[in-house]
Design an enzyme around this catalytic site. Structure first.
Site, PDB file in Angstrom:
ATOM      1  N   GLU A 162       0.832  -1.219   0.000  1.00  0.00           N
ATOM      2  CA  GLU A 162       0.000   0.000   0.000  1.00  0.00           C
ATOM      3  C   GLU A 162       0.861   1.261   0.000  1.00  0.00           C
ATOM      4  OE1 GLU A 162      -2.955  -0.396  -0.687  1.00  0.00           O
ATOM      5  OE2 GLU A 162      -3.222  -2.487  -0.102  1.00  0.00           O
ATOM      6  N   HIS A 165       1.650   2.306  -3.410  1.00  0.00           N
ATOM      7  CA  HIS A 165       0.585   3.129  -4.020  1.00  0.00           C
ATOM      8  C   HIS A 165       0.661   4.573  -3.512  1.00  0.00           C
ATOM      9  CE1 HIS A 165      -1.434  -0.206  -5.882  1.00  0.00           C
ATOM     10  NE2 HIS A 165      -1.888  -0.752  -4.769  1.00  0.00           N
TER      11      HIS A 165
HETATM   12  N1  ARG Z   1      -5.441  -6.073  -2.411  1.00  0.00           N
HETATM   13  C1  ARG Z   1      -4.729  -5.033  -1.766  1.00  0.00           C
HETATM   14  C2  ARG Z   1      -4.437  -3.861  -2.708  1.00  0.00           C
HETATM   15  O1  ARG Z   1      -4.711  -3.848  -3.849  1.00  0.00           O
HETATM   16  C3  ARG Z   1      -3.492  -5.503  -1.041  1.00  0.00           C
HETATM   17  C4  ARG Z   1      -2.757  -6.689  -1.526  1.00  0.00           C
HETATM   18  C5  ARG Z   1      -1.644  -7.033  -0.552  1.00  0.00           C
HETATM   19  N2  ARG Z   1      -1.032  -8.314  -0.793  1.00  0.00           N
HETATM   20  C6  ARG Z   1      -0.303  -8.971   0.136  1.00  0.00           C
HETATM   21  N3  ARG Z   1       0.326 -10.086  -0.147  1.00  0.00           N
HETATM   22  N4  ARG Z   1      -0.194  -8.505   1.360  1.00  0.00           N
HETATM   23  O2  ARG Z   1      -3.936  -2.819  -2.382  1.00  0.00           O
HETATM   24 ZN    ZN Z   2      -2.728  -2.571  -4.435  1.00  0.00          ZN
END
Ligand code: ARG
Ligand code: ZN
Ligand code: CA
Length: 251
Positions: A162, A165
């Protein structure tokens, strides 16, 4: 190599019982983040030889805030008891005390991370730079994604993802199941769709015969144990966006 950027972080723990998340877990989470962003994670041995030249060490580190928004001494951990069972994705209530959440601390001075129950469907989400009101700028993660939790998403890497992002990285497959969709990063191979689990056989955009996709990247959807790297261009994009869009956080 530029000089390291230090980002002050506040964790807002918004739960029916916010003491469920201990100070030690918060420390483990910020350690996870710093190790991953420094490229010091021992599991970088999982990077295949052909991708090793792109393995980057972003000059971004994180530290718990030592003062709160009112400039009083703080440990950077804000515990709020909520009556809300669980929040959902892009649920602004978690970001407002008046709606059952915790107010952001000034986003020009702090990286705000909310830790909450997001139910069964979501692990976390983030705002992109300049994409949302100041009071909503930051990352939300599910409390069970903190290090030390059971399951394939219990090693603290949701926050690593995150935070990518937050510094303007897109998902490695470009969010569309076709080979035209890109993540605007040249040193990540084109990838048709996200990866679940820990392998990604024969992606149509970069098939195994051409080396295969980089499912070891933090910006895929791989299990925590298998996402282990940012690339040089991702590092560059994060550092640039930090300086460009979040200059007061970096200063
Ligand atoms: N689905 C979430 C996103 O798009 C987080 C994915 C995190 N994956 C992990 N292996 N912790 O931001
Ligand atoms: Zn993501
Ligand atoms: Ca790419």
């Amino acid at each position: 190599e530029g000089s390291t950027i230090y980002i002050p972080v506040v964790f807002h723990i918004v739960l029916k019982n916010p003491n469920l998340v201990t100070d030690a877990q918060i420390q483990a989470q910020i350690d996870r983040l710093n190790i991953d962003y420094a490229g010091l994670n021992p599991d970088s041995t999982l990077i295949p030889a052909r991708f090793k030249p792109y393995f980057a060490k972003p000059n971004i580190q994180f530290k718990l805030a030592q003062r709160n928004a009112n400039d009083e001494p703080s440990d950077g951990i804000d515990r709020v008891t909520t009556a809300i069972d669980n929040f959902t994705i892009d649920d602004i209530r978690v970001k407002y005390a008046a709606l059952g959440g915790a107010d952001a601390w000034d986003h020009n001075r702090f990286f705000n991370v909310w830790i909450a129950d997001l139910g069964q469907q979501y692990l976390g989400y983030s705002t992109f730079p300049n994409s949302s009101p100041a009071a909503e700028d930051g990352v939300v993660i599910k409390y069970t994604t903190l290090p030390g939790n059971p399951g394939v998403y219990g090693k603290g890497r949701t926050l690593t993802h995150e935070t990518g992002h937050f510094f303007y990285l897109y998902h490695i497959w470009g969010d569309e199941p076709d080979c035209a969709a890109d993540d605007f990063i040249d040193d990540t191979p084109l990838q048709g769709n996200y990866t679940s689990g820990c392998s990604h056989p024969n992606d149509p955009c970069t098939p195994d015969s051409k080396g295969g996709v980089m499912y070891q990247n933090f910006m895929d959807y791989t299990d925590d144990a298998c996402m282990v790297m940012f690339t040089l261009e991702q590092k560059n994009r994060m550092e640039t966006s930090a300086n460009l869009y979040r200059p007061s956080l970096v200063a």
